[in-house]
Every structure is written in C-alpha cells, then in structure tokens.
Design a protein around this motif. Structure first.
Motif, PDB file in Angstrom:
ATOM      1  N   GLN A  78       0.832  -1.206   0.000  1.00 31.98           N
ATOM      2  CA  GLN A  78       0.000   0.000   0.000  1.00 31.98           C
ATOM      3  C   GLN A  78       0.868   1.258   0.000  1.00 31.98           C
ATOM      4  OE1 GLN A  78      -3.903   0.525   2.194  1.00 31.98           O
ATOM      5  NE2 GLN A  78      -2.577   1.723   3.524  1.00 31.98           N
ATOM      6  N   GLU A  79       1.924   1.245   0.786  1.00 35.81           N
ATOM      7  CA  GLU A  79       2.832   2.392   0.825  1.00 35.81           C
ATOM      8  C   GLU A  79       3.476   2.620  -0.541  1.00 35.81           C
ATOM      9  OE1 GLU A  79       6.803   3.968   3.270  1.00 35.81           O
ATOM     10  OE2 GLU A  79       6.060   1.922   3.547  1.00 35.81           O
ATOM     11  N   THR A  80       3.862   1.529  -1.206  1.00 35.95           N
ATOM     12  CA  THR A  80       4.500   1.639  -2.519  1.00 35.95           C
ATOM     13  C   THR A  80       3.546   2.224  -3.552  1.00 35.95           C
ATOM     14  OG1 THR A  80       5.920  -0.264  -2.019  1.00 35.95           O
ATOM     15  CG2 THR A  80       5.700   0.367  -4.331  1.00 35.95           C
ATOM     16  N   LEU A  81       2.281   1.832  -3.494  1.00 37.17           N
ATOM     17  CA  LEU A  81       1.302   2.365  -4.440  1.00 37.17           C
ATOM     18  C   LEU A  81       1.164   3.877  -4.298  1.00 37.17           C
ATOM     19  CD1 LEU A  81      -1.392  -0.443  -4.159  1.00 37.17           C
ATOM     20  CD2 LEU A  81       0.083   0.034  -6.119  1.00 37.17           C
ATOM     21  N   TRP A  82       1.195   4.369  -3.079  1.00 39.57           N
ATOM     22  CA  TRP A  82       1.134   5.816  -2.869  1.00 39.57           C
ATOM     23  C   TRP A  82       2.425   6.489  -3.344  1.00 39.57           C
ATOM     24  CZ3 TRP A  82      -2.739   9.068  -1.735  1.00 39.57           C
ATOM     25  CH2 TRP A  82      -3.949   8.494  -1.325  1.00 39.57           C
ATOM     26  N   GLN A  83       3.541   5.795  -3.204  1.00 41.86           N
ATOM     27  CA  GLN A  83       4.804   6.347  -3.702  1.00 41.86           C
ATOM     28  C   GLN A  83       4.799   6.436  -5.225  1.00 41.86           C
ATOM     29  OE1 GLN A  83       7.406   3.534  -1.760  1.00 41.86           O
ATOM     30  NE2 GLN A  83       7.898   4.949  -0.093  1.00 41.86           N
ATOM     31  N   PHE A  84       4.159   5.476  -5.885  1.00 41.04           N
ATOM     32  CA  PHE A  84       3.993   5.566  -7.340  1.00 41.04           C
ATOM     33  C   PHE A  84       3.202   6.823  -7.707  1.00 41.04           C
ATOM     34  CE2 PHE A  84       4.236   0.688  -8.022  1.00 41.04           C
ATOM     35  CZ  PHE A  84       5.609   0.762  -8.160  1.00 41.04           C
ATOM     36  N   TYR A  85       2.147   7.057  -6.964  1.00 40.57           N
ATOM     37  CA  TYR A  85       1.305   8.237  -7.202  1.00 40.57           C
ATOM     38  C   TYR A  85       2.131   9.516  -7.052  1.00 40.57           C
ATOM     39  CZ  TYR A  85      -2.329  11.731  -6.206  1.00 40.57           C
ATOM     40  OH  TYR A  85      -3.120  12.857  -6.202  1.00 40.57           O
ATOM     41  N   GLU A  86       2.938   9.564  -6.004  1.00 41.83           N
ATOM     42  CA  GLU A  86       3.779  10.739  -5.773  1.00 41.83           C
ATOM     43  C   GLU A  86       4.856  10.875  -6.844  1.00 41.83           C
ATOM     44  OE1 GLU A  86       5.143   9.889  -1.866  1.00 41.83           O
ATOM     45  OE2 GLU A  86       3.214  10.369  -0.912  1.00 41.83           O
ATOM     46  N   LEU A 100      -7.660  -4.172  -3.982  1.00 41.44           N
ATOM     47  CA  LEU A 100      -8.899  -3.392  -4.025  1.00 41.44           C
ATOM     48  C   LEU A 100      -9.423  -3.065  -2.631  1.00 41.44           C
ATOM     49  CD1 LEU A 100     -10.747  -5.276  -6.907  1.00 41.44           C
ATOM     50  CD2 LEU A 100      -9.342  -3.214  -7.061  1.00 41.44           C
ATOM     51  N   GLU A 101      -8.964  -3.800  -1.623  1.00 41.94           N
ATOM     52  CA  GLU A 101      -9.386  -3.553  -0.243  1.00 41.94           C
ATOM     53  C   GLU A 101      -8.512  -2.510   0.448  1.00 41.94           C
ATOM     54  OE1 GLU A 101     -12.086  -4.939   1.189  1.00 41.94           O
ATOM     55  OE2 GLU A 101     -12.515  -5.824  -0.772  1.00 41.94           O
ATOM     56  N   LEU A 126     -14.653  -7.419 -14.265  1.00 39.67           N
ATOM     57  CA  LEU A 126     -13.630  -6.433 -13.934  1.00 39.67           C
ATOM     58  C   LEU A 126     -14.124  -5.013 -14.200  1.00 39.67           C
ATOM     59  CD1 LEU A 126     -10.546  -8.339 -15.373  1.00 39.67           C
ATOM     60  CD2 LEU A 126     -11.033  -7.917 -12.954  1.00 39.67           C
ATOM     61  N   GLU A 127     -14.923  -4.856 -15.243  1.00 32.00           N
ATOM     62  CA  GLU A 127     -15.497  -3.544 -15.547  1.00 32.00           C
ATOM     63  C   GLU A 127     -16.422  -3.090 -14.420  1.00 32.00           C
ATOM     64  OE1 GLU A 127     -17.859  -1.269 -19.190  1.00 32.00           O
ATOM     65  OE2 GLU A 127     -17.478  -3.419 -19.302  1.00 32.00           O
ATOM     66  N   LYS A 128     -17.265  -3.999 -13.935  1.00 33.26           N
ATOM     67  CA  LYS A 128     -18.184  -3.667 -12.845  1.00 33.26           C
ATOM     68  C   LYS A 128     -17.436  -3.419 -11.538  1.00 33.26           C
ATOM     69  CE  LYS A 128     -22.032  -6.327 -14.787  1.00 33.26           C
ATOM     70  NZ  LYS A 128     -22.903  -7.537 -14.611  1.00 33.26           N
ATOM     71  N   THR A 129     -16.269  -4.057 -11.395  1.00 37.82           N
ATOM     72  CA  THR A 129     -15.483  -3.912 -10.170  1.00 37.82           C
ATOM     73  C   THR A 129     -14.833  -2.538 -10.064  1.00 37.82           C
ATOM     74  OG1 THR A 129     -15.053  -6.294 -10.177  1.00 37.82           O
ATOM     75  CG2 THR A 129     -13.602  -4.951  -8.827  1.00 37.82           C
ATOM     76  N   GLY A 130     -14.656  -1.864 -11.197  1.00 36.22           N
ATOM     77  CA  GLY A 130     -14.107  -0.519 -11.161  1.00 36.22           C
ATOM     78  C   GLY A 130     -12.808  -0.318 -11.912  1.00 36.22           C
ATOM     79  N   PHE A 131     -12.345  -1.345 -12.601  1.00 40.25           N
ATOM     80  CA  PHE A 131     -11.136  -1.186 -13.405  1.00 40.25           C
ATOM     81  C   PHE A 131     -11.426  -0.288 -14.607  1.00 40.25           C
ATOM     82  CE2 PHE A 131     -10.040  -4.935 -11.013  1.00 40.25           C
ATOM     83  CZ  PHE A 131      -8.670  -4.820 -10.834  1.00 40.25           C
ATOM     84  N   GLN A 132     -10.419   0.461 -15.017  1.00 36.16           N
ATOM     85  CA  GLN A 132     -10.569   1.310 -16.202  1.00 36.16           C
ATOM     86  C   GLN A 132     -10.131   0.579 -17.464  1.00 36.16           C
ATOM     87  OE1 GLN A 132      -9.337   5.481 -15.990  1.00 36.16           O
ATOM     88  NE2 GLN A 132      -8.434   5.328 -18.031  1.00 36.16           N
ATOM     89  N   ARG A 133      -9.211  -0.370 -17.312  1.00 34.79           N
ATOM     90  CA  ARG A 133      -8.699  -1.104 -18.472  1.00 34.79           C
ATOM     91  C   ARG A 133      -8.450  -2.554 -18.101  1.00 34.79           C
ATOM     92  NH1 ARG A 133      -3.398   1.015 -21.655  1.00 34.79           N
ATOM     93  NH2 ARG A 133      -4.833   2.786 -21.926  1.00 34.79           N
ATOM     94  N   VAL A 134      -8.659  -3.434 -19.086  1.00 28.64           N
ATOM     95  CA  VAL A 134      -8.340  -4.851 -18.940  1.00 28.64           C
ATOM     96  C   VAL A 134      -7.295  -5.213 -19.984  1.00 28.64           C
ATOM     97  CG1 VAL A 134      -9.186  -7.209 -19.188  1.00 28.64           C
ATOM     98  CG2 VAL A 134     -10.560  -5.519 -17.971  1.00 28.64           C
ATOM     99  N   ILE A 135      -6.198  -5.800 -19.525  1.00 32.48           N
ATOM    100  CA  ILE A 135      -5.148  -6.262 -20.435  1.00 32.48           C
ATOM    101  C   ILE A 135      -5.441  -7.726 -20.748  1.00 32.48           C
ATOM    102  CG2 ILE A 135      -2.667  -6.512 -20.787  1.00 32.48           C
ATOM    103  CD1 ILE A 135      -2.316  -4.401 -18.528  1.00 32.48           C
ATOM    104  N   LEU A 136      -5.800  -7.988 -21.977  1.00 35.02           N
ATOM    105  CA  LEU A 136      -6.306  -9.300 -22.361  1.00 35.02           C
ATOM    106  C   LEU A 136      -5.212 -10.366 -22.367  1.00 35.02           C
ATOM    107  CD1 LEU A 136      -8.595  -8.151 -25.295  1.00 35.02           C
ATOM    108  CD2 LEU A 136      -9.321  -8.829 -22.995  1.00 35.02           C
ATOM    109  N   ALA A 137      -5.650 -11.608 -22.176  1.00 32.56           N
ATOM    110  CA  ALA A 137      -4.732 -12.743 -22.244  1.00 32.56           C
ATOM    111  C   ALA A 137      -4.083 -12.795 -23.622  1.00 32.56           C
ATOM    112  CB  ALA A 137      -5.485 -14.040 -21.961  1.00 32.56           C
ATOM    113  N   ARG A 138      -2.819 -13.133 -23.645  1.00 29.82           N
ATOM    114  CA  ARG A 138      -2.071 -13.137 -24.900  1.00 29.82           C
ATOM    115  C   ARG A 138      -2.520 -14.249 -25.847  1.00 29.82           C
ATOM    116  NH1 ARG A 138       3.368 -13.323 -21.607  1.00 29.82           N
ATOM    117  NH2 ARG A 138       1.848 -14.217 -20.180  1.00 29.82           N
ATOM    118  N   GLU A 139      -3.248 -15.230 -25.324  1.00 29.18           N
ATOM    119  CA  GLU A 139      -3.642 -16.375 -26.143  1.00 29.18           C
ATOM    120  C   GLU A 139      -4.868 -16.101 -27.019  1.00 29.18           C
ATOM    121  OE1 GLU A 139      -1.524 -17.084 -22.620  1.00 29.18           O
ATOM    122  OE2 GLU A 139      -3.659 -16.637 -22.646  1.00 29.18           O
ATOM    123  N   LEU A 140      -5.536 -14.988 -26.813  1.00 27.56           N
ATOM    124  CA  LEU A 140      -6.787 -14.729 -27.523  1.00 27.56           C
ATOM    125  C   LEU A 140      -6.557 -14.448 -29.006  1.00 27.56           C
ATOM    126  CD1 LEU A 140      -8.712 -12.448 -24.998  1.00 27.56           C
ATOM    127  CD2 LEU A 140      -9.003 -14.893 -25.398  1.00 27.56           C
TER     128      LEU A 140
END
Length: 218
Positions: A78-86, A100-101, A126-140
């Motif tokens: 959690q601390e690292t995620l805020w450091q990314f933001y900064e 997400l928690e 994932l869309e309903k969960t609140g993600f802005q983007r989904v990176i699709l599986a490479r096998e598709l």
C-alpha cells in the motif's frame, strides 16, 4: 473510432526514453518491488524521472504492480502504491485483487494479463469492479477479442509483440514447481524455453533435446 494507444515496455529509464522518442504513446515499467519482471525493477527516483520525461512529450507511464502478494507484504504494498502516485505515474497495473481492499491513491487501475482475462464474463466482472482497463490474455485470437469488445465498454489492451507462455496467462506454476521461482512473484525461470527429452512409458526415447514447451512468440 477510438484512437489506438501504442504502449511499450520500459526495462529502465534509458529504454523508456528511447521508446518515447520513437513515438510510444505510453510505457509500462516496474518499480522497486512487486512487478512481474524481477530483473526489470526500477527505483522510485527513476520512476519519477521517467514520468517527468514522458509527460514532457505527451506520453504516459503505467506502474506494473502485477504480482501476487503475501499477507506480510500488504502494508509495504500500500505504501509503494502511494509512492507511485507521488512519482507521477498515470495508472497502476495490478494482479492481486486484495489490492482493491486497500486505501488507494486516485489513479486508474488496469487489470494485468496475469489475471487471466480470457472471457467476456471475466472482462465484464472487472469492468463492474471498477477497473478502467483490462489487459487481455495473450492467447486470444482476433475474433475472440472482437467478441469481448462487442459486449463491453471498458478499455481493452492487447499484446501485438513479445513472448507467449505455454500456460494460460497468469496460470503457470512450472517455474516454481521445478526451481521454487514463481512466475506469479516476478521470478519466472522460463523452464518452458529449455530443451526436453520425451520418453514413452517403457523409458524408450521418442524425441531428444526438443523445445516441446517453447511457443512461437508474437
């Protein structure tokens, strides 16, 4: 038509700089820990340098935070995620849904290909969960991607060049089983790239020193 974003990996600042100058719209790069490429880790200082440089040229930087976490690592994560933001990154790529928690900084969340995004139902979730983007599986295939696109409105990202895994994206345990190096912890030893000898039940050699598990890359 929605414009397509050309996204490139950045192992380090120099690689990211070259990609931006070559015309990349965005970069993704790992920070000090918790990225899926242990050997492509970067300091927070370099993340900040990369963000400043990319933004000067109108490009974006996404922080790869796409490994599974241990309970003992949650506070540091959690601390690292805020450091990314900064540091000025534009979004976070994650795998572990436990994130997400957490109390998160106000940055878009991208669901990593490591979350096994192969079906319309998974992407809708994932869309309903609140993600802005989904990176699709490479096998598709292109037709499968088109089907997912027609049933969702979330941003979709697809790989067009790079390595393919013999297992479904995000579901490989071979490296850990053979050498205690987990691909889901950013330390894949790529045993699928090694040659193997194939034996029948009686021990007769059928094929020797062949790359049975190494797929043709994109």
């Amino acid at each position: 038509m929605t414009p397509i974003e050309l996204l490139a990996p950045a192992k380090d600042f120099e690689c990211g700089k070259a990609a931006v100058l070559a015309g990349a719209d965005a970069l993704y790069m790992g920070g000090p820990r918790f990225g899926a490429r242990h050997k492509a880790s970067n300091s927070l200082t370099d993340m900040a340098r990369m963000s400043e440089f990319a933004h000067f040229y109108g490009a974006k930087v996404y922080a790869a935070f796409n490994t599974l976490l241990l309970d003992t690592e949650l506070a540091e994560a959690q601390e690292t995620l805020w450091q990314f933001y900064e540091a000025g990154v534009d979004a976070m790529i994650i795998q572990d849904m436990g994130i997400l928690e957490m109390k998160l900084p106000p940055l878009p969340l991208f669901a990593s290909t490591q979350t096994h995004n192969m079906t319309t139902e998974k992407v809708q979730f994932l869309e309903k969960t609140g993600f802005q983007r989904v990176i699709l599986a490479r096998e598709l295939s292109l037709s499968q991607i088109k089907t997912i696109r027609s049933h969702t409105s979330i941003e979709l990202e697809a790989f067009v060049h790079g390595a393919l895994c013999v297992s479904h994206s995000g579901r490989c345990y071979l490296s850990y089983a053979l050498g205690k190096r987990s691909g889901n912890r950013g330390d894949c030893a790529q045993p699928c790239r090694e040659p193997y000898t194939l034996l029948d039940p009686q021990g007769t050699i059928l094929e020797q020193n062949k790359h049975f598990l190494s797929l043709k890359d994109l």
